[in-house]
Design an enzyme around this catalytic site. Sequence first.
Site, PDB file in Angstrom:
ATOM      1  N   PHE A   1       0.831  -1.220   0.000  1.00  0.00           N
ATOM      2  CA  PHE A   1       0.000   0.000   0.000  1.00  0.00           C
ATOM      3  C   PHE A   1       0.859   1.262   0.000  1.00  0.00           C
ATOM      4  O   PHE A   1       0.497   2.285   0.604  1.00  0.00           O
ATOM      5  CB  PHE A   1      -0.955   0.028   1.211  1.00  0.00           C
ATOM      6  N   CYS A   2       2.009   1.220  -0.648  1.00  0.00           N
ATOM      7  CA  CYS A   2       2.937   2.373  -0.690  1.00  0.00           C
ATOM      8  C   CYS A   2       3.288   2.818   0.724  1.00  0.00           C
ATOM      9  O   CYS A   2       3.414   4.012   0.993  1.00  0.00           O
ATOM     10  CB  CYS A   2       2.361   3.539  -1.466  1.00  0.00           C
ATOM     11  N   ALA A   3       3.401   1.880   1.638  1.00  0.00           N
ATOM     12  CA  ALA A   3       3.747   2.235   3.010  1.00  0.00           C
ATOM     13  C   ALA A   3       4.575   1.106   3.608  1.00  0.00           C
ATOM     14  O   ALA A   3       4.271   0.576   4.666  1.00  0.00           O
ATOM     15  CB  ALA A   3       2.485   2.473   3.825  1.00  0.00           C
TER      16      ALA A   3
END
Lengths: 304, 395
Positions: free
Chosen positions: B351-353
């Site tokens: 999740f781009c995290a």
Amino acid sequence: MVLCIIAFFVFAVMSIFSAKYRPLAKEGFRCVFRTIMLKPCDTGMDERIKAEVVSKVLKISPTLARFTNKHFTMIAWAFVIISLGSMVYSGFGLYNFYFYGNCDGPEAVGACIINDLTGDYGRFSEPTDLIAPTNFDGIVAGNPEANITIVEFGCFTCPYTKKAESTMSELLEKYNDSIYYVFKPFPLPNHQNSYEAAVAVLCAERQGEHGKHFELQEEIFEQQEVCTSDGSLAIKQLAQDAGLDMNAFNQCYDNNETADQLDEYIQQGKDSHIYATPTFFINGKTIVGPRPIEEFEKIISEES
Amino acid sequence: MKDIRADFPMLKKYPKIIYFDNACTALKPQSVIDAVVGYYTEFGACGGRSSHQLARKTNNKLDESREKVAKFVNADPEGLVWTRNATESLNLVASSFDFSQKRKVVTTVMEHHSVLLPFMKLRDQGKIDLEILPCDEYGEVSMEKWSSAVDNECALIVTNSWNNTTGGENNISELSKLVHDNGGLICVDGAQGVPHHKTDLKGENIDFLCFSGHKMLGPTGIGALAMRKEDIPKLKPFIVGGGTVMKTSTEQAESATDQTRFEAGIQHYAGIIGFAAACDYLSDYGMENVEKLERTFANAIVSSIVNAGATVYGKHNRAGAVCSFNFKGGKPHDVALMLDKENIALRSGFFCAQPGLEAIGAASGAVRASAYIYNTLDEVKKFSEALEKVSILYG
Ligand SMILES: Cc1ncc(COP(=O)(O)O)c(C=O)c1O
């Protein structure tokens, strides 16, 4: 990674027929390519195929689905190996079809199938097509007065004709007086040096000395592989070993002096619709291939 | 409450699919789609440049849109800058903020890459000192941690108002008070927060608010940076060109003093108008209703996941219906694909995290289900059944 190999091949073939599969084939190719370059397959194709398979299995059996999910890589590898195996097998089949006219190769029929792609040999393929010859010329043995005539069309460089040879010898020994055996050389165009071998035996027969041509014939069968590959060189050596008059033999062989005779036999074979060697006509009844001696004896006993 | 599902053409087109990837992007109602198309069929001209009647009409519509989007987060229209998305807004703040006086920036490990990367870049260029606060097992950063990191050396703190992995909420009012008391400013990543709860720029004392249209029913390719209009001249222009200047000679260019100094080139007019339509839609629906529904979905989704025997990341009791989870022994992509086979559309991965996921114990990523206003409890029930089914494969 594993499944993309198959996917690539399958979709590549399918995409020949339908454009729908082309992106999938491309994806499979990309994945295979990356695998070859030792990079991870980044198309997610493997995962999608896995999900597809597992969800199908899940509908059938949860336990099986669980097993499939857990051991998917192993199953996939097994599948790849089987698929590659069957691909190789299919390739082999195609090869056989091209060279032997059937997918299973020479072993399948148990006879040397004529596969003359350009000529007019072997246009028939069924035992029911066969027509018994009426002419009993050939390389002969046994009793010319006998009630039973075995006509064989055979090729000296055909492994099946070779195989049948011992059966014929046995029959001649056992039924010497009651059978007449006629061998008609029928060199197959798809067998290397088959014509040369036939010429050699006919030239030996011309020398008249009884038995010498049988000896050469036996030796040619014995050394079949060498004769097939080395041709005249090997054949002449065998002729010499058989004690033939080599001057006369070379004269006959090099000038192809038996051409007319051999062409006659070939024509008779074609007229009889021969499609494989050896083919036997026992009083008109047919046997194709080096069948067990019992089959011959059965016909012999019926005819006597 | 009126049935809003009929407003969403995608739901009609794919009635079987349960769309649970709302934290990634939201579906669009017909009114937004009409507004986008409407620009091309009704307005069609340049804004702020030409003076013919179509240009004037376009300009009026764009002004009205700016007002609507600004009002949606209680900001002044004069302080609202159009960007492409939250990521660009964050980059704009990072590259335009004046770090010459103070150079300390504080953020957290739980931020989206769109927060971390622009500031890590500044750190690597030696332009700022960056402090990345660690989180607890629930992905939360305590007020104590913030207090000990934020001192009068701190120029800026950057954090999200809602988290895109755990559905957790940050108390922005408290954080802004903390940083303001220490003479610094706050930049809020509102990419998740703005769509899902009432955001009040003035009330919460936010200096910079970054958000995207596409996560709040709006079109893709349009976002905003909202700030107080007095702060506009403090930021250096980011991308320059047509529209960003007052006066230009070949020797010198004088930047515009209003927000247009950041809006280089012709803007995404259709997107802007669509963005405003999305704000209208959400305002009509009522953000307090959105918040209530979020909680209901959050509870229902978390229970489904727990019942299926999977691990949920973050606190179970959460504000946002954003729920990341993993089955023991199940690769997140595999689980997501299995659920896709059950017609549940959700996201898997990081999740781009990634630092945040690693911090909460999901080093190989996770699966994320996220709901929005058009989802239903019946869908959550189906999701729950699908999870139960898929759970057979694991454990
Ligand atoms: C918390 C958070 N911040 C920032 C972003 C970036 O948003 P965008 O891709 O619209 O720029 C996202 C989107 O996933 C997000 O969830």
